[in-house]
Write an enzyme that holds these catalytic residues in place. Structure first.
Site, PDB file in Angstrom:
ATOM      1  N   THR A 187       0.827  -1.204   0.000  1.00  0.00           N
ATOM      2  CA  THR A 187       0.000   0.000   0.000  1.00  0.00           C
ATOM      3  C   THR A 187       0.864   1.259   0.000  1.00  0.00           C
ATOM      4  O   THR A 187       0.558   2.231  -0.690  1.00  0.00           O
ATOM      5  CB  THR A 187      -0.958  -0.002   1.207  1.00  0.00           C
ATOM      6  OG1 THR A 187      -1.700  -1.233   1.197  1.00  0.00           O
ATOM      7  CG2 THR A 187      -1.936   1.149   1.142  1.00  0.00           C
ATOM      8  N   CYS A 188       1.935   1.236   0.754  1.00  0.00           N
ATOM      9  CA  CYS A 188       2.835   2.406   0.792  1.00  0.00           C
ATOM     10  C   CYS A 188       3.503   2.610  -0.564  1.00  0.00           C
ATOM     11  O   CYS A 188       3.683   3.746  -1.011  1.00  0.00           O
ATOM     12  CB  CYS A 188       3.885   2.231   1.883  1.00  0.00           C
ATOM     13  SG  CYS A 188       3.171   2.197   3.546  1.00  0.00           S
ATOM     14  N   THR A 189       3.850   1.509  -1.216  1.00  0.00           N
ATOM     15  CA  THR A 189       4.428   1.589  -2.557  1.00  0.00           C
ATOM     16  C   THR A 189       3.418   2.207  -3.516  1.00  0.00           C
ATOM     17  O   THR A 189       3.762   3.106  -4.285  1.00  0.00           O
ATOM     18  CB  THR A 189       4.864   0.187  -3.045  1.00  0.00           C
ATOM     19  OG1 THR A 189       5.961  -0.251  -2.237  1.00  0.00           O
ATOM     20  CG2 THR A 189       5.294   0.206  -4.497  1.00  0.00           C
ATOM     21  N   THR A 208       2.988   6.020  -2.774  1.00  0.00           N
ATOM     22  CA  THR A 208       4.158   6.816  -3.159  1.00  0.00           C
ATOM     23  C   THR A 208       4.294   6.879  -4.672  1.00  0.00           C
ATOM     24  O   THR A 208       4.574   7.944  -5.228  1.00  0.00           O
ATOM     25  CB  THR A 208       5.425   6.250  -2.484  1.00  0.00           C
ATOM     26  OG1 THR A 208       5.178   6.176  -1.069  1.00  0.00           O
ATOM     27  CG2 THR A 208       6.626   7.139  -2.748  1.00  0.00           C
TER      28      THR A 208
END
Length: 165
Positions: A58-60, A63
């Protein structure tokens, strides 16, 4: 304030920044290992994307999404803050081809504590998106209720376009 982490209630260190509040004092580290203070960031409209750990899906996605959006906006700083180390951020950017965002490490948890996004039980910051004006005043705040889910990009970018004029 509480957020959910994969459905489990998880406490933040306090009530996160709200619209109308001034960005508090904190210190982060940039990709060169240089200290970046609040005062170094104000003076220009900025979007701050806060992710818990770049090495998760999710962070990937979050970003990458903002990295692809930067080109649509002139004169706006796009920052990504995570509790990853500077080395982890650098390696991640190299692997993902992310070059448009300014990556800032909150490994020391200064930003997380100052903005009240830090999750002590997990050792990372909650997922959030802030838009801060040139005077350092929060004009948009989105604390994602379920940390494992993506933010509402369209809503944040709509407000950013409005503020850009």
């Amino acid at each position: 304030m509480d957020v959910l982490l994969e459905g489990e209630v998880t406490a933040l260190v306090g009530e996160p920044l709200k619209v109308g509040e001034t960005l508090p004092h904190f210190k982060l580290e940039d990709q060169n290992g240089e200290k970046v203070k609040t005062a170094d960031l104000v003076g220009q409209l900025m979007l701050i994307s806060v992710v818990p750990d770049l090495n998760t899906g999710t962070c990937t996605l979050q970003t990458r999404h903002f990295n692809q959006t930067v080109d649509q906006f002139e004169g706006i700083q796009f920052l990504t803050v995570s509790t990853n180390t500077v080395a982890e951020q650098r390696d991640w950017c190299a692997a993902e081809g992310v070059k448009n965002l300014r990556m800032l490490s909150d490994e020391q948890e200064s930003f997380g504590y100052a903005t009240k996004l830090y999750i002590p039980s997990q050792g990372f910051d909650a997922r959030a998106v802030y838009i801060v004006d040139a005077d350092g005043v929060v004009r948009y705040a989105q604390i994602v209720p379920e940390v494992s889910e993506e933010p509402d990009y369209d809503d944040a970018l709509r407000v950013l376009r409005e503020l850009q004029g």
